[in-house]
Design a protein around this motif. Structure first.
Motif, PDB file in Angstrom:
ATOM      1  N   PHE A   1       0.831  -1.199   0.000  1.00  0.00           N
ATOM      2  CA  PHE A   1       0.000   0.000   0.000  1.00  0.00           C
ATOM      3  C   PHE A   1       0.870   1.256   0.000  1.00  0.00           C
ATOM      4  O   PHE A   1       1.972   1.259   0.544  1.00  0.00           O
ATOM      5  CB  PHE A   1      -0.937  -0.010   1.210  1.00  0.00           C
ATOM      6  CG  PHE A   1      -1.899  -1.154   1.176  1.00  0.00           C
ATOM      7  CD1 PHE A   1      -3.083  -1.062   0.449  1.00  0.00           C
ATOM      8  CD2 PHE A   1      -1.601  -2.350   1.810  1.00  0.00           C
ATOM      9  CE1 PHE A   1      -3.954  -2.140   0.365  1.00  0.00           C
ATOM     10  CE2 PHE A   1      -2.474  -3.429   1.747  1.00  0.00           C
ATOM     11  CZ  PHE A   1      -3.649  -3.335   1.013  1.00  0.00           C
ATOM     12  N   CYS A   2       0.351   2.300  -0.628  1.00  0.00           N
ATOM     13  CA  CYS A   2       1.101   3.541  -0.790  1.00  0.00           C
ATOM     14  C   CYS A   2       1.264   4.255   0.557  1.00  0.00           C
ATOM     15  O   CYS A   2       0.288   4.505   1.261  1.00  0.00           O
ATOM     16  CB  CYS A   2       0.362   4.447  -1.778  1.00  0.00           C
ATOM     17  SG  CYS A   2       1.182   6.038  -2.032  1.00  0.00           S
ATOM     18  N   ALA A   3       2.506   4.596   0.892  1.00  0.00           N
ATOM     19  CA  ALA A   3       2.782   5.296   2.152  1.00  0.00           C
ATOM     20  C   ALA A   3       2.278   6.733   2.093  1.00  0.00           C
ATOM     21  O   ALA A   3       2.114   7.383   3.122  1.00  0.00           O
ATOM     22  CB  ALA A   3       4.279   5.276   2.438  1.00  0.00           C
ATOM     23  N   ASN A   4       2.023   7.228   0.882  1.00  0.00           N
ATOM     24  CA  ASN A   4       1.570   8.606   0.716  1.00  0.00           C
ATOM     25  C   ASN A   4       0.048   8.734   0.829  1.00  0.00           C
ATOM     26  O   ASN A   4      -0.465   9.622   1.501  1.00  0.00           O
ATOM     27  CB  ASN A   4       2.047   9.133  -0.638  1.00  0.00           C
ATOM     28  CG  ASN A   4       1.774  10.603  -0.813  1.00  0.00           C
ATOM     29  OD1 ASN A   4       2.031  11.397   0.100  1.00  0.00           O
ATOM     30  ND2 ASN A   4       1.224  10.972  -1.956  1.00  0.00           N
ATOM     31  N   CYS A   5      -0.700   7.809   0.160  1.00  0.00           N
ATOM     32  CA  CYS A   5      -2.164   7.964   0.126  1.00  0.00           C
ATOM     33  C   CYS A   5      -2.921   6.732   0.621  1.00  0.00           C
ATOM     34  O   CYS A   5      -4.142   6.782   0.763  1.00  0.00           O
ATOM     35  CB  CYS A   5      -2.633   8.350  -1.279  1.00  0.00           C
ATOM     36  SG  CYS A   5      -2.647   6.978  -2.443  1.00  0.00           S
ATOM     37  N   GLY A   6      -2.213   5.641   0.868  1.00  0.00           N
ATOM     38  CA  GLY A   6      -2.871   4.478   1.449  1.00  0.00           C
ATOM     39  C   GLY A   6      -3.518   3.533   0.453  1.00  0.00           C
ATOM     40  O   GLY A   6      -4.061   2.504   0.844  1.00  0.00           O
TER      41      GLY A   6
ATOM     42  N   HIS B   1       4.546   1.399  -7.859  1.00  0.00           N
ATOM     43  CA  HIS B   1       3.981   2.661  -8.313  1.00  0.00           C
ATOM     44  C   HIS B   1       2.552   2.761  -7.814  1.00  0.00           C
ATOM     45  O   HIS B   1       1.810   1.782  -7.821  1.00  0.00           O
ATOM     46  CB  HIS B   1       4.021   2.724  -9.851  1.00  0.00           C
ATOM     47  CG  HIS B   1       3.418   3.968 -10.389  1.00  0.00           C
ATOM     48  ND1 HIS B   1       2.197   3.992 -11.036  1.00  0.00           N
ATOM     49  CD2 HIS B   1       3.860   5.249 -10.356  1.00  0.00           C
ATOM     50  CE1 HIS B   1       1.921   5.235 -11.388  1.00  0.00           C
ATOM     51  NE2 HIS B   1       2.911   6.006 -10.999  1.00  0.00           N
ATOM     52  N   CYS B   2       2.179   3.955  -7.356  1.00  0.00           N
ATOM     53  CA  CYS B   2       0.815   4.161  -6.890  1.00  0.00           C
ATOM     54  C   CYS B   2      -0.008   4.797  -8.009  1.00  0.00           C
ATOM     55  O   CYS B   2       0.237   5.945  -8.374  1.00  0.00           O
ATOM     56  CB  CYS B   2       0.801   5.060  -5.663  1.00  0.00           C
ATOM     57  SG  CYS B   2      -0.881   5.424  -5.117  1.00  0.00           S
ATOM     58  N   PRO B   3      -0.995   4.060  -8.567  1.00  0.00           N
ATOM     59  CA  PRO B   3      -1.791   4.630  -9.657  1.00  0.00           C
ATOM     60  C   PRO B   3      -2.704   5.758  -9.176  1.00  0.00           C
ATOM     61  O   PRO B   3      -3.118   6.607  -9.965  1.00  0.00           O
ATOM     62  CB  PRO B   3      -2.603   3.443 -10.186  1.00  0.00           C
ATOM     63  CG  PRO B   3      -2.546   2.401  -9.134  1.00  0.00           C
ATOM     64  CD  PRO B   3      -1.380   2.682  -8.239  1.00  0.00           C
ATOM     65  N   ALA B   4      -2.995   5.817  -7.882  1.00  0.00           N
ATOM     66  CA  ALA B   4      -3.911   6.843  -7.367  1.00  0.00           C
ATOM     67  C   ALA B   4      -3.237   8.211  -7.262  1.00  0.00           C
ATOM     68  O   ALA B   4      -3.785   9.215  -7.705  1.00  0.00           O
ATOM     69  CB  ALA B   4      -4.464   6.416  -6.002  1.00  0.00           C
ATOM     70  N   CYS B   5      -2.049   8.261  -6.692  1.00  0.00           N
ATOM     71  CA  CYS B   5      -1.400   9.570  -6.483  1.00  0.00           C
ATOM     72  C   CYS B   5      -0.110   9.724  -7.290  1.00  0.00           C
ATOM     73  O   CYS B   5       0.520  10.782  -7.257  1.00  0.00           O
ATOM     74  CB  CYS B   5      -1.145   9.828  -5.006  1.00  0.00           C
ATOM     75  SG  CYS B   5       0.228   8.893  -4.302  1.00  0.00           S
ATOM     76  N   GLY B   6       0.305   8.660  -7.993  1.00  0.00           N
ATOM     77  CA  GLY B   6       1.455   8.776  -8.889  1.00  0.00           C
ATOM     78  C   GLY B   6       2.813   8.639  -8.219  1.00  0.00           C
ATOM     79  O   GLY B   6       3.848   8.808  -8.872  1.00  0.00           O
TER      80      GLY B   6
HETATM   81 ZN   LIG Z   1      -0.517   6.894  -3.452  1.00  0.00          ZN
END
Ligand SMILES: [Zn+2]
Length: 280
Positions: free
Chosen positions: A115-120, A133-138
């Motif tokens: 899971f993304c540490a930036n947006c979860g 790579h996080c597709p939600a926040c890039g």
């Molecule tokens: Zn993210």
């Protein structure tokens, strides 16, 4: 150095191309190490190598042969048996122990960074397993290596060794600690030795490093000169810390006397043995 020297070409430029990675995976010679929750899978004292899966991460090319690593999770391999990395380190040929360490660090990172540490949100694997790579926040996430300084401290005649509270009775080693944000390696050496032993380091120089896949550290070995003050364990971590004479360390290294040193595959032991050789 155990866990170092895979001999692989990591092919960092090519592995970013999915078509290239697919072609490597489909090579008849391509092989994958297997890791599960129970450790690295071995057979007859060697790593077990099987065909890679679509989910395997790319480690590199061994004399042109593509090498991957597969996370079996709670699955079992069809052959062989799993071993912990410490056990594997003493049984495997050096290059295979290094491969196992590399694979364990990389696969362990994927397991802990779903899971993304930036947006979860859920992240996706990229770059043949060398990025998420996080597709939600890039955000791009890269495999982490945590620097640890491990320090051979001497006052010129004696060696500083400590015993952690949770270690077996009479086991001693050189002191170590994580590098903190904003520190140079030399800062970390001075702070750790002061915090853990109350000893002031006058100078420090780099000796060697060791990948330490428990789970993803890099041990940075230093030699430090101290003022010879009286050590005291002023950290909750250490039960004891004191100066050792060469004869006492020599006895411990030879398995005599009442003190136990770290096993031969560790950089800690390499630092201690190096000091003994120089003191002889
Ligand atoms: Zn993210």
């Amino acid at each position: 150095m155990t866990f170092a020297g895979t001999g692989l070409d990591r092919a960092a430029a090519q592995r970013t191309r999915p078509d290239w990675v697919t072609a490597q995976r489909e090579e008849p010679a391509a092989r994958a190490l297997l890791l599960s929750e129970r450790g690295i899978w071995m057979e007859n004292g060697r790593v077990l190598l099987v065909r890679p899966r679509d989910s395997s991460v790319f480690l590199g090319l061994a004399a042109g042969v593509p090498v991957f690593a597969t996370d079996l999770g709670d699955e079992e391999a069809v052959r062989g048996a799993p071993a912990g990395l410490r056990e594997a380190a003493t049984e495997l040929p050096a290059e295979e122990a290094a491969l196992a360490a590399y694979a364990a660090s990389l696969l362990g990172w994927h397991r802990r960074h779903r899971f993304c540490a930036n947006c979860g949100r859920r992240t996706e694997r990229r770059d043949a397993g060398h990025e998420r790579h996080c597709p939600a926040c890039g955000t791009h996430h890269f495999p982490r290596t945590d620097p640890v300084v491990i320090v051979r401290v001497t006052d010129g005649a004696r060696l500083l060794l400590g015993r952690k509270a949770d270690w077996p009775e009479r086991r001693y080693s050189v002191l170590a600690g994580y590098v903190e944000p904003g520190e140079t390696l030399e800062d970390a050496v001075r702070r750790e030795i002061h915090e853990e032993a109350g000893v002031e380091v006058l100078s420090a120089s780099y000796v060697a490093s060791q990948p330490w896949p428990f789970p993803s550290s890099l041990m940075l070995g230093f030699h430090a000169q101290a003022d010879g003050g009286e050590p005291r364990p002023n950290d909750v971590e250490l039960a004891d810390v004191r100066w050792f004479d060469p004869s006492e360390v020599e006895d411990a290294a030879a398995g005599r006397g009442g003190v136990f040193l770290p096993p031969p595959f560790t950089i800690a032991r390499r630092l201690i043995d190096g000091w003994l050789a120089a003191a002889a």
